[in-house]
Scaffold this active site. Sequence first.
Site, PDB file in Angstrom:
ATOM      1  N   ARG A   6      46.609  40.095  41.265  1.00 40.35           N
ATOM      2  CA  ARG A   6      46.727  41.017  42.240  1.00 40.35           C
ATOM      3  C   ARG A   6      48.241  41.213  42.909  1.00 40.35           C
ATOM      4  O   ARG A   6      48.607  42.396  43.302  1.00 40.35           O
ATOM      5  CB  ARG A   6      45.780  40.960  43.493  1.00 40.35           C
ATOM      6  CG  ARG A   6      44.392  40.798  42.713  1.00 40.35           C
ATOM      7  CD  ARG A   6      43.268  41.167  43.684  1.00 40.35           C
ATOM      8  NE  ARG A   6      43.024  39.804  44.485  1.00 40.35           N
ATOM      9  CZ  ARG A   6      42.100  39.839  45.330  1.00 40.35           C
ATOM     10  NH1 ARG A   6      41.307  40.856  45.804  1.00 40.35           N
ATOM     11  NH2 ARG A   6      41.929  38.710  46.305  1.00 40.35           N
ATOM     12  N   ARG A  15      47.630  45.912  35.330  1.00 41.79           N
ATOM     13  CA  ARG A  15      46.509  46.432  35.643  1.00 41.79           C
ATOM     14  C   ARG A  15      46.566  48.130  35.781  1.00 41.79           C
ATOM     15  O   ARG A  15      45.674  48.820  35.402  1.00 41.79           O
ATOM     16  CB  ARG A  15      46.021  46.070  36.711  1.00 41.79           C
ATOM     17  CG  ARG A  15      45.326  44.369  36.911  1.00 41.79           C
ATOM     18  CD  ARG A  15      43.903  44.839  36.536  1.00 41.79           C
ATOM     19  NE  ARG A  15      43.207  45.197  37.560  1.00 41.79           N
ATOM     20  CZ  ARG A  15      42.352  46.246  37.465  1.00 41.79           C
ATOM     21  NH1 ARG A  15      42.572  47.135  36.199  1.00 41.79           N
ATOM     22  NH2 ARG A  15      41.762  46.654  38.511  1.00 41.79           N
ATOM     23  N   TYR A 129      25.731  37.986  43.663  1.00 41.39           N
ATOM     24  CA  TYR A 129      26.478  39.063  43.290  1.00 41.39           C
ATOM     25  C   TYR A 129      25.554  39.876  42.465  1.00 41.39           C
ATOM     26  O   TYR A 129      25.443  41.305  42.455  1.00 41.39           O
ATOM     27  CB  TYR A 129      27.978  38.909  42.315  1.00 41.39           C
ATOM     28  CG  TYR A 129      29.007  38.703  43.120  1.00 41.39           C
ATOM     29  CD1 TYR A 129      29.579  39.694  43.669  1.00 41.39           C
ATOM     30  CD2 TYR A 129      29.474  37.178  43.405  1.00 41.39           C
ATOM     31  CE1 TYR A 129      30.730  39.314  44.306  1.00 41.39           C
ATOM     32  CE2 TYR A 129      30.560  37.053  43.986  1.00 41.39           C
ATOM     33  CZ  TYR A 129      31.032  38.045  44.600  1.00 41.39           C
ATOM     34  OH  TYR A 129      32.209  38.069  45.402  1.00 41.39           O
TER      35      TYR A 129
HETATM   36  C1  LIG Z   1      39.459  32.054  39.438  1.00 46.06           C
HETATM   37  C2  LIG Z   1      39.474  33.793  39.395  1.00 46.06           C
HETATM   38  C3  LIG Z   1      38.452  34.514  39.997  1.00 46.06           C
HETATM   39  N1  LIG Z   1      38.825  35.639  39.867  1.00 46.06           N
HETATM   40  C4  LIG Z   1      39.942  36.039  39.146  1.00 46.06           C
HETATM   41  C5  LIG Z   1      40.364  34.572  38.872  1.00 46.06           C
HETATM   42  C6  LIG Z   1      41.744  34.272  37.855  1.00 46.06           C
HETATM   43  C7  LIG Z   1      42.604  33.592  38.405  1.00 46.06           C
HETATM   44  C8  LIG Z   1      43.653  34.344  38.968  1.00 46.06           C
HETATM   45  O1  LIG Z   1      43.777  35.402  39.582  1.00 46.06           O
HETATM   46  O2  LIG Z   1      44.849  33.726  38.945  1.00 46.06           O
HETATM   47  C9  LIG Z   1      40.682  37.213  38.861  1.00 46.06           C
HETATM   48  C10 LIG Z   1      40.338  38.333  39.684  1.00 46.06           C
HETATM   49  N2  LIG Z   1      38.986  38.884  40.045  1.00 46.06           N
HETATM   50  C11 LIG Z   1      39.216  40.050  40.455  1.00 46.06           C
HETATM   51  C12 LIG Z   1      40.646  40.527  40.813  1.00 46.06           C
HETATM   52  C13 LIG Z   1      41.336  41.818  41.360  1.00 46.06           C
HETATM   53  C14 LIG Z   1      40.825  42.803  40.366  1.00 46.06           C
HETATM   54  C15 LIG Z   1      41.743  43.955  40.238  1.00 46.06           C
HETATM   55  O3  LIG Z   1      42.785  43.387  39.647  1.00 46.06           O
HETATM   56  O4  LIG Z   1      41.530  44.925  40.636  1.00 46.06           O
HETATM   57  C16 LIG Z   1      41.292  39.427  40.156  1.00 46.06           C
HETATM   58  C17 LIG Z   1      42.702  38.985  39.906  1.00 46.06           C
HETATM   59  C18 LIG Z   1      38.246  41.021  41.011  1.00 46.06           C
HETATM   60  C19 LIG Z   1      37.189  40.228  41.755  1.00 46.06           C
HETATM   61  N3  LIG Z   1      36.282  39.292  41.300  1.00 46.06           N
HETATM   62  C20 LIG Z   1      35.511  38.853  42.353  1.00 46.06           C
HETATM   63  C21 LIG Z   1      35.882  39.531  43.627  1.00 46.06           C
HETATM   64  C22 LIG Z   1      35.466  39.296  45.008  1.00 46.06           C
HETATM   65  C23 LIG Z   1      34.414  40.506  45.231  1.00 46.06           C
HETATM   66  C24 LIG Z   1      33.616  40.541  46.749  1.00 46.06           C
HETATM   67  O5  LIG Z   1      32.841  39.456  46.826  1.00 46.06           O
HETATM   68  O6  LIG Z   1      33.709  41.225  47.392  1.00 46.06           O
HETATM   69  C25 LIG Z   1      37.046  40.506  43.370  1.00 46.06           C
HETATM   70  C26 LIG Z   1      37.666  41.443  44.040  1.00 46.06           C
HETATM   71  C27 LIG Z   1      34.454  38.172  42.504  1.00 46.06           C
HETATM   72  C28 LIG Z   1      35.067  36.566  42.172  1.00 46.06           C
HETATM   73  N4  LIG Z   1      36.174  36.174  41.256  1.00 46.06           N
HETATM   74  C29 LIG Z   1      36.293  34.910  41.339  1.00 46.06           C
HETATM   75  C30 LIG Z   1      35.589  34.304  42.572  1.00 46.06           C
HETATM   76  C31 LIG Z   1      35.915  33.090  42.969  1.00 46.06           C
HETATM   77  C32 LIG Z   1      36.885  32.586  43.822  1.00 46.06           C
HETATM   78  C33 LIG Z   1      36.926  33.319  45.154  1.00 46.06           C
HETATM   79  O7  LIG Z   1      36.152  32.917  45.908  1.00 46.06           O
HETATM   80  O8  LIG Z   1      37.724  34.289  45.452  1.00 46.06           O
HETATM   81  C34 LIG Z   1      34.844  35.528  43.004  1.00 46.06           C
HETATM   82  C35 LIG Z   1      34.107  35.606  44.286  1.00 46.06           C
HETATM   83  C36 LIG Z   1      37.167  33.884  40.522  1.00 46.06           C
END
Ligand SMILES: Cc1c2[nH]c(c1CCC(=O)O)Cc1[nH]c(c(CCC(=O)O)c1C)Cc1[nH]c(c(CCC(=O)O)c1C)Cc1[nH]c(c(CCC(=O)O)c1C)C2
Length: 336
Positions: A6, A15, A129
């Site tokens: 991100r 992305r 979720y």
């Molecule tokens: C470990 C990990 C996660 N997601 C991503 C990684 C990869 C590692 C990294 O980015 O370095 C990529 C990862 N996952 C996501 C993104 C952003 C997506 C994009 O590019 O638009 C990225 C880089 C998308 C995502 N995925 C999730 C959310 C949260 C949604 C919410 O509760 O409102 C979001 C926004 C669910 C999610 N995903 C994850 C968690 C646990 C950690 C935490 O609490 O942050 C959770 C809750 C774990």
Amino acid sequence: MRQAGRYLPEFKAMRAEHDFFKVCQTPELACEITLQPIRRFELDAAIIFSDILVIPQALGLEVIMVPGKGPTFPDPINTPEDLKRLNESVDVSTSLKYVFDAITLTRHKLEGKVPLIGFAGAPWTLMGYCIEGGGSPTHAKSKRWLYAHPEESHRFLSILTRVIIDYLIQQVLAGAQLLQVFDSNAERLGYDTFMTFALPYLQQIASGVKEGLKQKGVQLVPMIVFAKGANYALKELSEIGYDVVQLSWTVRPEQARHETTDVTLQGNLDPCAMYASPDRIGELVLQMLKEFGTQKLIANLGHGVYPDFNPDHVKAFIDAVHHHSEQLNSLSEDNS
Ligand SMILES: Cc1c2[nH]c(c1CCC(=O)O)Cc1[nH]c(c(CCC(=O)O)c1C)Cc1[nH]c(c(CCC(=O)O)c1C)Cc1[nH]c(c(CCC(=O)O)c1C)C2
């Protein structure tokens, strides 16, 4: 802690061309994104690029990434009847093969420079979720299940636990050298609901993964548990078979040390500290290291990075950790 995603321009460029889950499903792309922060910063570990929601997908639920909204389930689990929709007998070795391939490829490309962390969501967080259909400010729908349908909640959590154990074991077979379990929605629970619906499953995961690896004759890997905001149960979290307890920024280091026994702690600077100047970030890191002590600590943020962080400030955090911990360590050697 979301070190790849991100906020990096090279991630945003990738992305702009590819759908989020398409990237997760394409080992070459997931590997490339995992390596991006490793090339930029002096990090001590890499975390495989994926998402916790690949497990609900493997169980047969559709999850899409909606721009500006985040992960979304078009058809969430609403009632206990809906549990019939889950493909309980899923074989993760085929349905999540793309994750294992990404791990193996990344291990090779890292060439031993830093260890590779694998991860999974915890049962309570994934259940949340699946029922909420995405992120939620209160988790009232999924908490409703705990009070209105306790037995079915346990059934749902047990299904998820079995799949998570299998998934984590296979990540190690593919090359993951540490495992982190994310219970990001633990902060919605209180002590009693956490002890009933979250902790026992976290414990089953630690023992199930270790047992499974032993049976296969594979060396055990350290396991990290992150029950975000579950500051009411730090003692319990340190006693269920994990080697490391990750902390959110809402607990004082001193309190966490006092309440936990014999585990390494990980954390816990407020991610928003990255909005401070690089000099101020350095001061905050020094304070954190002094409070925790430099031993039995994996210095980290208390949650993931936000999309608008300045990469130079993330670099200031990482460099300050190395600089100050080396200084503190040499001071303590001089004194001994
Ligand atoms: C470990 C990990 C996660 N997601 C991503 C990684 C990869 C590692 C990294 O980015 O370095 C990529 C990862 N996952 C996501 C993104 C952003 C997506 C994009 O590019 O638009 C990225 C880089 C998308 C995502 N995925 C999730 C959310 C949260 C949604 C919410 O509760 O409102 C979001 C926004 C669910 C999610 N995903 C994850 C968690 C646990 C950690 C935490 O609490 O942050 C959770 C809750 C774990």
